[in-house]
Design an enzyme around this catalytic site. Structure first.
Site, mmCIF file in Angstrom:
data_model
loop_
_atom_site.group_PDB
_atom_site.id
_atom_site.type_symbol
_atom_site.label_atom_id
_atom_site.label_comp_id
_atom_site.label_asym_id
_atom_site.label_seq_id
_atom_site.Cartn_x
_atom_site.Cartn_y
_atom_site.Cartn_z
ATOM 1 N N GLY A 157 -11.247 -28.545 -8.106
ATOM 2 C CA GLY A 157 -10.048 -28.622 -8.540
ATOM 3 C C GLY A 157 -10.080 -28.353 -10.200
ATOM 4 N N ARG B 3 -13.013 -23.423 -4.951
ATOM 5 C CA ARG B 3 -13.824 -24.282 -4.190
ATOM 6 C C ARG B 3 -14.770 -23.476 -3.349
ATOM 7 N NH1 ARG B 3 -11.979 -29.461 -4.837
ATOM 8 N NH2 ARG B 3 -9.628 -29.516 -5.147
ATOM 9 N N GLY C 197 -16.727 -31.094 -9.809
ATOM 10 C CA GLY C 197 -16.872 -32.160 -9.382
ATOM 11 C C GLY C 197 -17.865 -32.593 -8.385
ATOM 12 N N ASP C 198 -18.030 -33.559 -7.660
ATOM 13 C CA ASP C 198 -19.069 -33.765 -6.734
ATOM 14 C C ASP C 198 -19.546 -32.708 -5.796
ATOM 15 O OD1 ASP C 198 -16.691 -34.062 -4.999
ATOM 16 O OD2 ASP C 198 -17.346 -35.728 -4.086
ATOM 17 N N THR D 298 -13.605 -34.391 -12.885
ATOM 18 C CA THR D 298 -12.809 -34.609 -11.665
ATOM 19 C C THR D 298 -11.801 -35.712 -12.161
ATOM 20 O OG1 THR D 298 -12.505 -35.867 -9.524
ATOM 21 C CG2 THR D 298 -14.486 -36.126 -10.714
ATOM 22 N N ILE D 299 -10.551 -35.626 -11.824
ATOM 23 C CA ILE D 299 -9.646 -36.596 -12.124
ATOM 24 C C ILE D 299 -9.835 -37.650 -11.022
ATOM 25 C CG2 ILE D 299 -7.849 -34.950 -12.777
ATOM 26 C CD1 ILE D 299 -6.509 -35.479 -10.028
ATOM 27 N N ASP D 300 -10.713 -37.512 -10.040
ATOM 28 C CA ASP D 300 -10.982 -38.652 -9.073
ATOM 29 C C ASP D 300 -12.021 -39.394 -9.758
ATOM 30 O OD1 ASP D 300 -9.295 -37.253 -7.320
ATOM 31 O OD2 ASP D 300 -10.795 -36.470 -6.068
ATOM 32 N N ASP E 75 -15.088 -40.080 -9.066
ATOM 33 C CA ASP E 75 -15.954 -40.441 -8.475
ATOM 34 C C ASP E 75 -17.360 -40.090 -8.386
ATOM 35 O OD1 ASP E 75 -15.477 -37.905 -7.657
ATOM 36 O OD2 ASP E 75 -14.457 -38.592 -5.376
ATOM 37 N N ARG F 229 15.501 -51.239 -5.272
ATOM 38 C CA ARG F 229 14.425 -50.279 -4.322
ATOM 39 C C ARG F 229 13.155 -50.994 -4.386
ATOM 40 N NH1 ARG F 229 17.165 -44.473 -5.210
ATOM 41 N NH2 ARG F 229 18.592 -44.476 -3.289
ATOM 42 N N MET G 165 -3.188 -39.095 -6.620
ATOM 43 C CA MET G 165 -4.500 -38.403 -6.007
ATOM 44 C C MET G 165 -5.706 -39.436 -5.776
ATOM 45 S SD MET G 165 -4.326 -34.593 -7.386
ATOM 46 C CE MET G 165 -3.631 -33.252 -6.202
ATOM 47 N N ARG H 290 -8.778 -38.834 -2.353
ATOM 48 C CA ARG H 290 -8.849 -38.799 -1.082
ATOM 49 C C ARG H 290 -9.753 -39.695 -0.603
ATOM 50 N NH1 ARG H 290 -9.685 -32.394 -0.979
ATOM 51 N NH2 ARG H 290 -7.599 -31.678 -0.561
ATOM 52 N N TYR I 296 -0.067 -32.473 -8.063
ATOM 53 C CA TYR I 296 -0.917 -31.687 -9.305
ATOM 54 C C TYR I 296 -0.292 -31.975 -10.521
ATOM 55 C CZ TYR I 296 -2.341 -29.548 -4.875
ATOM 56 O OH TYR I 296 -2.862 -29.377 -3.618
ATOM 57 N N VAL I 297 0.754 -32.533 -10.807
ATOM 58 C CA VAL I 297 1.016 -32.927 -12.134
ATOM 59 C C VAL I 297 0.147 -33.890 -12.890
ATOM 60 C CG1 VAL I 297 2.670 -34.654 -13.395
ATOM 61 C CG2 VAL I 297 3.722 -33.153 -11.661
ATOM 62 N N GLN I 298 -0.623 -34.584 -12.014
ATOM 63 C CA GLN I 298 -1.689 -35.332 -12.519
ATOM 64 C C GLN I 298 -2.951 -34.422 -12.954
ATOM 65 O OE1 GLN I 298 -2.679 -38.943 -9.554
ATOM 66 N NE2 GLN I 298 -1.379 -37.183 -8.449
HETATM 67 O O1 F6P Z 1 -9.684 -32.233 -7.880
HETATM 68 C C1 F6P Z 1 -9.662 -33.513 -6.846
HETATM 69 C C2 F6P Z 1 -8.299 -33.326 -6.327
HETATM 70 O O2 F6P Z 1 -7.317 -33.122 -7.526
HETATM 71 C C3 F6P Z 1 -7.956 -34.546 -5.398
HETATM 72 O O3 F6P Z 1 -7.652 -35.789 -5.959
HETATM 73 C C4 F6P Z 1 -7.111 -33.918 -4.728
HETATM 74 O O4 F6P Z 1 -7.072 -34.710 -3.410
HETATM 75 C C5 F6P Z 1 -7.567 -32.649 -4.420
HETATM 76 O O5 F6P Z 1 -8.356 -32.335 -5.540
HETATM 77 C C6 F6P Z 1 -6.647 -31.722 -3.999
HETATM 78 O O6 F6P Z 1 -7.328 -30.297 -3.903
HETATM 79 P P1 F6P Z 1 -6.671 -28.902 -3.766
HETATM 80 O O7 F6P Z 1 -6.683 -28.241 -5.325
HETATM 81 O O8 F6P Z 1 -7.896 -28.045 -3.017
HETATM 82 O O9 F6P Z 1 -5.324 -29.116 -3.298
#
Ligand code: F6P
Length: 340
Positions: free
Chosen positions: A10, A72, A102-103, A126-128, A130, A163, A170, A172, A272-274
């Site tokens: 990603g 990917r 990423g990983d 990776t924004i994750d 991890d 509320r 994000m 997973r 995806y804004v993130q």
């Molecule tokens: O790159 C990591 C990530 O942004 C995750 O946080 C997210 O779950 C995933 O990619 C989304 O993947 P894709 O771009 O394949 O929809």
């Protein structure tokens, strides 16, 4: 030396800073030629290459995404993939690869260097956040800033409408963005995959809070899961690869909170804004430092390693440190998230 450069997995902000650093340092200081591959390992398999000069990378530091495109794709999982990578390596007369990913992409990089015996240095992004062995991965800081701003903004509308606002972030496998942005943004409840949740406990906490406050913010990671044996077992819907579908757990949690508390509850899926837009200063700096460390390392004869930020330093770590592993949110951060 002729070095192949690619970005896989990603996209995220800060990739272009790393590309720029590899190209500028490589061509100007170290006398290298840099060959860029479009769309990650897929471009290497297809031989989709282009030379990269200083001019090509001029001005990209502040741009999000990746000028090389990404995919990917893991050569060891594609029929004939490894042979195609070897062919491209020879046809392009390369001396090594620098692979930013990423990983999954870094694991593939480790397999390429093992199977083909060619020099490979990885750069973690990776924004994750991890990837094991590095304190930070490129893109994480920007994603946390964006997510924190979103949580800040949800406060005023939550309060105006009495509320509960659920925001799905994000992550997973690990909940780095939800936990850190949740803490920074003052979320009242934070749900991460590292700590399965009990919806009854959450509902109780929200009801208690609403005795003296009229709103609550709940930050949920994409990969958050209900605890085994807890009353509510509504789970995220999974895609064909077994990954939670974006918005799915957020939707389930939102419905369950509204049903259990009776409070009006709304969901925001930040998505995806993130991953988009201008990188923070920290990601530009990390991308640049890791790009420099990668090209310096490969020219010095290093291989089968990835750049890693460890404390104040950027060092090279063997791929084995991260391959097949996940860097989980530590208990200290989870405890901070829990106790607020
Ligand atoms: O790159 C990591 C990530 O942004 C995750 O946080 C997210 O779950 C995933 O990619 C989304 O993947 P894709 O771009 O394949 O929809």
């Amino acid at each position: 030396m002729r070095i192949g450069l690619l970005t896989g997995g990603g996209d995220c902000p800060g990739l272009n800073a790393a590309i720029r650093a590899v190209v500028k340092r490589g061509t100007s200081e170290l006398g290298c030629s840099i060959v860029g591959f479009n769309n990650g390992w897929q471009g290497v398999i297809d031989g989709d290459a282009k030379p990269l000069t200083r001019d090509d990378v001029s001005g990209i530091l502040v741009h999000g995404g990746t000028m090389l495109g990404t995919a990917r794709c893991h050569p060891h999982k594609v029929e004939g993939g490894m042979e195609a990578v070897k062919d491209t390596f020879e046809n392009e007369k390369l001396d090594g690869f620098i692979c930013i990913g990423g990983d999954g992409t870094l694991k593939a990089a480790g397999k390429v260097s093992q199977a083909l015996g060619v020099p490979v240095i990885g750069i973690p992004k990776t924004i994750d956040n991890d990837v094991v062995g590095t304190d930070a991965a490129i893109g994480f800081d920007t994603a946390v800033s964006v997510a924190t701003e979103a949580i800040d903004r949800l406060h005023s509308t939550a309060e105006s409408h009495n509320r509960v606002m659920v925001v799905e972030l994000m992550g997973r496998h690990s909940g780095w963005i939800a936990v850190t942005a949740g803490i920074a943004g003052g979320a009242d409840i934070i749900l991460a995959p590292e700590e399965p949740f009990d919806i009854d406990v959450i509902a109780k906490r929200i009801k208690h809070r609403h005795r003296y406050k009229n709103f609550s913010i709940v930050a949920v990671a994409e990969g958050a899961v209900p605890a085994e044996g807890s009353r509510w077992e509504g789970k995220a819907t999974l895609d064909a690869k077994g990954n939670p579908i974006a918005g799915s757990i957020g939707h389930e949690v939102t419905k369950a909170i509204e049903a259990a508390t009776g409070f009006s509850t709304r969901l925001t899926v930040l998505g995806y804004v993130q991953r988009g837009g201008v990188p923070t200063a920290a990601d530009r700096l990390l991308g640049t430092r890791m790009g420099v460390a990668a090209i310096d390392g490969i020219v010095a004869g290093e291989t089968h390693k990835f750049t890693a930020q460890q404390g104040e330093k950027v060092v090279l770590e063997p791929f084995e440190t991260m391959m097949g592993k996940t860097k989980w949110v530590p208990e200290e951060l989870l405890a901070a998230a829990r106790g607020l």
